[in-house]
Design an enzyme around this catalytic site. Structure first.
Site, short mmCIF file in Angstrom:
data_model
loop_
_atom_site.label_atom_id
_atom_site.label_comp_id
_atom_site.label_asym_id
_atom_site.label_seq_id
_atom_site.Cartn_x
_atom_site.Cartn_y
_atom_site.Cartn_z
N ARG A 229 -4.44 4.30 2.26
CA ARG A 229 -4.58 3.49 0.93
C ARG A 229 -3.80 4.08 -0.01
O ARG A 229 -3.75 5.51 -0.11
CB ARG A 229 -6.16 3.64 0.68
CG ARG A 229 -6.83 2.67 1.31
CD ARG A 229 -6.68 1.24 0.74
NE ARG A 229 -7.24 0.21 1.41
CZ ARG A 229 -7.07 -0.28 2.63
NH1 ARG A 229 -6.04 0.24 3.38
NH2 ARG A 229 -7.81 -1.07 3.07
N GLU A 258 -0.43 -3.53 -5.07
CA GLU A 258 0.18 -4.21 -4.00
C GLU A 258 0.37 -5.73 -4.32
O GLU A 258 -0.64 -6.50 -4.75
CB GLU A 258 -0.60 -4.08 -2.61
CG GLU A 258 -0.46 -2.80 -2.14
CD GLU A 258 -1.32 -2.33 -0.73
OE1 GLU A 258 -1.67 -3.32 -0.44
OE2 GLU A 258 -1.24 -1.20 -0.38
N HIS A 276 2.09 -2.88 3.70
CA HIS A 276 0.93 -2.86 4.26
C HIS A 276 0.65 -3.54 5.68
O HIS A 276 -0.13 -4.50 5.78
CB HIS A 276 -0.03 -3.54 3.25
CG HIS A 276 -1.61 -3.06 3.32
ND1 HIS A 276 -2.54 -2.86 2.21
CD2 HIS A 276 -2.23 -2.62 4.35
CE1 HIS A 276 -3.61 -2.34 2.57
NE2 HIS A 276 -3.64 -2.52 3.88
N1 LIG Z 1 -2.55 0.63 6.54
C1 LIG Z 1 -3.55 -0.38 6.96
O1 LIG Z 1 -3.05 -1.54 7.31
C2 LIG Z 1 -4.59 0.23 7.52
C3 LIG Z 1 -5.47 -0.13 8.49
C4 LIG Z 1 -6.80 0.18 8.86
C5 LIG Z 1 -7.01 1.37 8.12
N2 LIG Z 1 -6.62 1.54 6.91
C6 LIG Z 1 -7.08 2.76 5.91
O2 LIG Z 1 -7.20 3.78 6.68
C7 LIG Z 1 -8.29 4.55 6.66
C8 LIG Z 1 -9.03 5.22 7.74
O3 LIG Z 1 -9.30 4.27 8.77
P1 LIG Z 1 -10.27 4.82 9.99
O4 LIG Z 1 -10.59 3.78 10.79
O5 LIG Z 1 -9.66 6.02 10.70
O6 LIG Z 1 -11.51 5.27 8.95
P2 LIG Z 1 -12.60 6.29 9.89
O7 LIG Z 1 -13.93 6.09 9.08
O8 LIG Z 1 -12.95 6.38 11.20
O9 LIG Z 1 -12.14 7.83 9.28
C9 LIG Z 1 -12.24 8.27 8.09
C10 LIG Z 1 -12.14 9.69 8.47
O10 LIG Z 1 -11.90 10.46 6.87
C11 LIG Z 1 -12.75 11.57 6.77
N3 LIG Z 1 -12.74 11.88 5.50
C12 LIG Z 1 -13.32 11.43 4.49
N4 LIG Z 1 -13.42 12.14 3.35
C13 LIG Z 1 -12.33 13.18 3.54
C14 LIG Z 1 -11.82 14.25 2.91
N5 LIG Z 1 -12.08 14.19 1.27
N6 LIG Z 1 -11.13 14.79 3.32
C15 LIG Z 1 -10.79 14.80 4.57
N7 LIG Z 1 -11.10 13.78 5.37
C16 LIG Z 1 -12.05 13.12 4.99
C17 LIG Z 1 -14.04 11.08 7.51
O11 LIG Z 1 -14.85 12.15 7.91
C18 LIG Z 1 -13.75 10.14 8.63
O12 LIG Z 1 -13.55 10.97 9.80
C19 LIG Z 1 -9.31 3.50 6.21
O13 LIG Z 1 -10.32 3.75 5.27
C20 LIG Z 1 -8.36 2.44 5.43
O14 LIG Z 1 -8.44 2.56 4.26
C21 LIG Z 1 -5.29 1.29 6.62
O1 LIG Z 2 -8.28 -1.25 5.93
C1 LIG Z 2 -7.89 -2.29 6.63
O2 LIG Z 2 -8.30 -2.71 7.53
C2 LIG Z 2 -6.32 -2.19 6.44
O3 LIG Z 2 -5.73 -1.94 5.27
C3 LIG Z 2 -5.73 -3.73 6.96
O4 LIG Z 2 -5.73 -4.26 5.71
P1 LIG Z 2 -4.99 -5.98 5.78
O5 LIG Z 2 -6.63 -6.54 6.41
O6 LIG Z 2 -4.99 -6.54 4.37
O7 LIG Z 2 -4.08 -5.92 6.58
#
Ligand SMILES: NC(=O)c1ccc[n+]([C@@H]2O[C@H](COP(=O)([O-])OP(=O)(O)OC[C@H]3O[C@@H](n4cnc5c(N)ncnc54)[C@H](O)[C@@H]3O)[C@@H](O)[C@H]2O)c1
Ligand SMILES: O=C(O)[C@H](O)COP(=O)(O)O
Length: 524
Positions: A229, A258, A276
């Site tokens: 994020r 964004e 993204h």
């Molecule tokens: N770029 C994209 O398109 C995309 C896609 C999917 C997810 N994401 C982002 O990625 C993030 C992570 O996804 P995920 O499925 O692995 O989530 P998840 O909940 O499985 O993992 C998040 C991890 O972060 C840890 N955490 C929380 N606070 C913390 C801190 N202060 N320091 C260190 N670790 C900490 C938690 O313990 C957890 O293990 C989502 O929250 C989302 O914002 C982005």
């Molecule tokens: O948190 C997520 O799942 C990702 O950031 C994906 O976002 P999007 O659905 O807008 O691609």
């Protein structure tokens, strides 16, 4: 008919579970398009583009469920949704692999200058010496946030024979060992990593996790990645650390705003970026759309919804076990609310017997929803009941007791008002249904349903007859009648059920018959 809005180009194929419903209409479009009847929408499906703010929720009074086709719910005002009783669900694992693979691709691209080299070749150049990269092999990858994506990324990094150091305050030793990674402090990850990637949600704690101070602790020449994020790495600090040569390069899939527009980071040659795209694969989009479409359909079918952000998670099996008690809890809440007609300061629920091993917090919420239903204007359910209690300054107690008073299971609720307290006890009897077995200290046994009349009276000859007469004279048929008392000649109670509610005029006549202490209509 349910009205469902699928915003943010959610994959059409994944909407099938909703499109197959005969009692649902699915709209596609954006909430700000002016073309959607927002006031009629029952379910809203979004990705990250739609900001589900308090203001938007104000314009959607029929909304019952918000489904995020993806992981991050930072675009949804969970607090505002919860207060309104709106369930929020997400699709937590549908895009894990895609995002881990994208992060890996970004890391490889960054270290091998692939985007720059590509642009150069497309420009008919052949500058092999300008794009000398670094191997991933043997490098230390620091992963901050070792959840689903962090863990999948670690597996891929291990396959490339990288050393993986991770920081996650919730990571157990056992899990770190199973994944073959070194669990370290945040500071240690910063100091020892050649490449650092963040995979936490964006929260108050993680905003600016890598900032002016913490970036100073990183190795000179470190590479940074953010495919989680925008804002987890402070954008201004990052630009400065790249410009002063401390950070060798950065790969960004996400930005605070964004699209980022003319962003200072995008002007830097050492920054590579994607719009993204982490979750943008056919597979991930089908997964997340199908998951949330199924969740919304399940919700409309009145079945337990998994992956709710603001309700306890419950499997189908557990839900089936809890369902009878759920109905009893709502009815008990409603009974005590209608019997103690004054403001309350405290509501405490005690569970014993078989029910005590179930998800009792969910039952307490159900009981509270029954309690508030007749008292407040807003729609109340298990999602917002605790919030409502807190807003009203009501203290909620919940405990388990070994004493079930001889019943296989028992739920007891005591509400304390300014002047008095009122207690009800209920049980669920297999093949017989929910029963109320004690009201205000009087043993009784009735089925909590329909139009009831709760009468407190003195235990004297003729009272029951006089009540019967008034009802008979007014052509009111008594369906069932139960009586209870604590001692001969003392206070007693009657609970009667009817086929229709008792009118005010008849209530007045009943109150005038002698020896009646109080009368309460209970509508369940
Ligand atoms: N770029 C994209 O398109 C995309 C896609 C999917 C997810 N994401 C982002 O990625 C993030 C992570 O996804 P995920 O499925 O692995 O989530 P998840 O909940 O499985 O993992 C998040 C991890 O972060 C840890 N955490 C929380 N606070 C913390 C801190 N202060 N320091 C260190 N670790 C900490 C938690 O313990 C957890 O293990 C989502 O929250 C989302 O914002 C982005
Ligand atoms: O948190 C997520 O799942 C990702 O950031 C994906 O976002 P999007 O659905 O807008 O691609």
């Amino acid at each position: 008919m349910y009205h469902i809005l699928a915003a943010d180009s959610i994959k059409e194929e994944g909407l099938l579970p909703l499109l197959e419903m005969e009692n649902a209409v699915v709209y596609r479009g954006q909430t700000d398009s002016g073309e959607i009847p927002l006031e009629r929408i029952d379910a809203l499906l979004v990705r990250s583009a739609t900001k589900v703010t308090n203001e938007l929720l104000d314009r959607m009074p029929s909304l019952k469920i918000v489904a995020r086709a993806g992981v991050g719910v930072d675009n949804i005002d969970i607090e505002a949704a919860t207060k309104r009783g709106i369930i929020v669900v997400n699709a937590p694992d549908g895009n894990t692999i895609s995002t881990a693979e994208h992060t890996f691709a970004m890391m490889a691209s960054l270290l091998r200058n692939i985007p720059h080299a590509y642009a150069s070749v497309k420009n008919y150049e052949w500058k092999r010496n300008q794009f000398i990269g670094s191997e991933l092999y043997g490098k230390t990858l620091g992963i901050v946030g070792m959840g689903r994506i962090g863990s999948e990324l670690a597996k891929r990094a291990k396959a490339f024979e990288m050393n993986v150091r991770v920081f996650d305050p919730f990571l157990t030793k056992e899990r770190a060992e199973n994944l073959g990674v070194i669990s370290s402090s945040f500071e240690d990850v910063l100091k020892s990593s050649d490449i650092i990637t963040v995979h936490t949600p964006l929260t108050k704690e993680t905003k600016g996790l890598l900032n002016w101070e913490t970036l100073k602790l990183t190795k000179k020449g470190v590479y940074l990645l953010n495919c989680a994020r925008g804002g987890i790495i402070d954008e201004e600090a990052l630009a400065e650390f790249i410009e002063n040569g401390h950070v060798a390069g950065a790969a960004l899939d996400v930005f605070v705003t964004e699209p980022p527009g003319d962003h200072p980071l995008l002007r830097l040659d050492k920054v590579i970026a994607t719009p993204h795209l982490g979750a943008s694969t056919r597979e991930a989009q089908l997964n997340v759309a199908t998951q949330v479409a199924k969740a919304v359909r399940t919700y409309f079918e009145d079945k337990p919804v998994s992956n709710s952000i603001n309700l306890p998670a419950m499997s189908r099996d557990i839900y089936e076990k809890i369902r009878p008690f759920h109905q009893l809890a709502v009815q008990m809440g409603s009974i005590v609310s209608q019997c103690l007609k004054e403001g309350v300061n405290e509501i405490s629920v005690t569970y014993s017997g078989t029910v005590a091993s179930l998800e009792i917090s969910y039952l307490t919420k159900a009981l509270l929803s029954g309690f508030f239903k007749n008292r407040i204007d807003t729609s109340v359910n298990e999602v917002n009941a605790v919030h409502i209690a807190k807003d009203l300054g009501i203290v909620i107690g919940e405990k388990v007791s070994g004493n079930s008073s001889g019943y296989a299971n028992s739920m007891s609720v005591t509400v304390k008002g300014d002047n008095r307290a009122f207690t009800a006890r209920g049980t669920y009897i297999e093949h017989y249904g929910p029963r109320i077995v004690n009201l205000d200290g009087f043993n009784i046994d009735f089925h909590p349903e329909g139009n009831l009349l709760y009468i407190q009276h003195m235990d004297r000859p003729g009272v029951i007859g006089r009540v019967g007469n008034v009802l008979g004279e007014n052509k009111i048929n008594i369906a069932t009648m139960q009586v209870g008392r604590k001692e001969v000649g003392g206070e007693a109670i009657m609970v009667l059920t009817f086929d229709r509610p008792i009118e005010d005029a008849i209530m007045s006549k009943l109150s005038e018959t002698g020896d009646i202490v109080s009368l309460n209509r209970i509508l369940l």
